[in-house]
Design an enzyme around this catalytic site. Structure first.
Site, PDB file in Angstrom:
ATOM      1  N   THR A 168       0.628  -1.095   0.191  1.00 11.30           N
ATOM      2  CA  THR A 168      -0.302   0.198   0.667  1.00 11.30           C
ATOM      3  C   THR A 168       0.905   1.567   0.206  1.00 11.30           C
ATOM      4  O   THR A 168       2.763   1.188   0.314  1.00 11.30           O
ATOM      5  CB  THR A 168      -0.838  -0.005   1.055  1.00 11.30           C
ATOM      6  OG1 THR A 168      -1.816  -1.280   1.161  1.00 11.30           O
ATOM      7  CG2 THR A 168      -2.102   1.310   0.854  1.00 11.30           C
ATOM      8  N   ASP A 193      11.431 -12.635   5.964  1.00  8.68           N
ATOM      9  CA  ASP A 193      11.538 -12.180   7.473  1.00  8.68           C
ATOM     10  C   ASP A 193      11.923 -10.835   6.877  1.00  8.68           C
ATOM     11  O   ASP A 193      11.750  -9.627   5.513  1.00  8.68           O
ATOM     12  CB  ASP A 193      12.577 -12.782   7.838  1.00  8.68           C
ATOM     13  CG  ASP A 193      12.714 -14.277   7.450  1.00  8.68           C
ATOM     14  OD1 ASP A 193      11.808 -14.723   7.641  1.00  8.68           O
ATOM     15  OD2 ASP A 193      13.660 -14.682   7.358  1.00  8.68           O
TER      16      ASP A 193
END
Length: 217
Positions: A168, A193
């Site tokens: 986003t 990760d």
């Protein structure tokens, strides 16, 4: 092409099982990306910023194999050679949005042309997925251009095994000579990760700073 993982030899298998079976979790990270050089370059060339940002993010995703993980139709975990962006298009008349997919192309100019053509073709449709079934190997990219935010978290109330990244961006605001764009990536810890997320943001900044090198290609 989809490459299924062999869990008996995959070096990440122990971590995948832990974060999928024992401590299933996703996480979100937000960082500010300076897009001043990109914005200037796009304006000089008469380019729309949204396709530029969609390409910028997709190029970073495609540079990192761990951000291209998903499952195939048979449920096998693996990674795709290419991940295509599925992005949102806002309809101001209704306040609704549609999700479109443009196939990723390493050439910015070819991708830009294809994305603007897709938007023009489907701009009057208010269906959520007007193109129908999406291709295999996608990631989500959405924009909140009305808000300069500091963090966002998207909660998926499914079984928690969604592997592709969800990205986003918000409204970019000037801070001195920097034009800061809030960008968020949501990842599943089973396949990615903090290092992978950091690499994504490093690539975003690097590509934004060197936009003059690829905006014409």
């Amino acid at each position: 092409m989809f490459h299924p993982i062999d869990m008996t030899t995959w070096e990440r298998a122990e971590r995948y099982r832990h974060y999928m079976d024992t401590a299933r979790c996703t996480y979100s990270l937000t960082a500010m990306v300076d897009i001043a050089a990109l914005c200037r370059g796009a304006k000089e060339r008469g380019l729309r910023l949204t396709p530029c940002l969609t390409y910028l993010s997709a190029r970073a995703v495609n540079a990192l194999p761990n951000l291209r993980f998903d499952r195939d139709a048979g449920g096998r975990v693996g990674w795709h050679d290419v991940s295509h962006p599925v992005y949102t298009v806002f309809h101001p008349e209704s306040g609704l949005f549609s999700c479109l997919c443009t196939r990723y192309d390493p050439s910015f100019r070819r991708f830009y042309r294809a994305m603007t053509e897709d938007i023009e073709r489907w701009r009057h449709s208010t269906a959520l997925f007007p193109q129908g079934e999406l291709p295999a190997g996608t990631h989500d990219f959405s924009s909140i251009p009305w808000l300069h935010y500091t963090e966002i978290n998207l909660n998926l109330y499914t079984n928690g095994d969604h592997l592709p990244p969800i990205i986003t961006v918000g409204r970019a605001d000037w801070e001195g000579e920097r034009l800061l764009l809030p960008a968020t990536i949501q990842l599943h810890h089973a396949v990615a990760d903090g290092w992978h997320a950091s690499e994504y943001f490093r690539l975003l900044q690097q590509l934004a700073d060197t936009a003059a090198d690829w905006l014409d290609r």
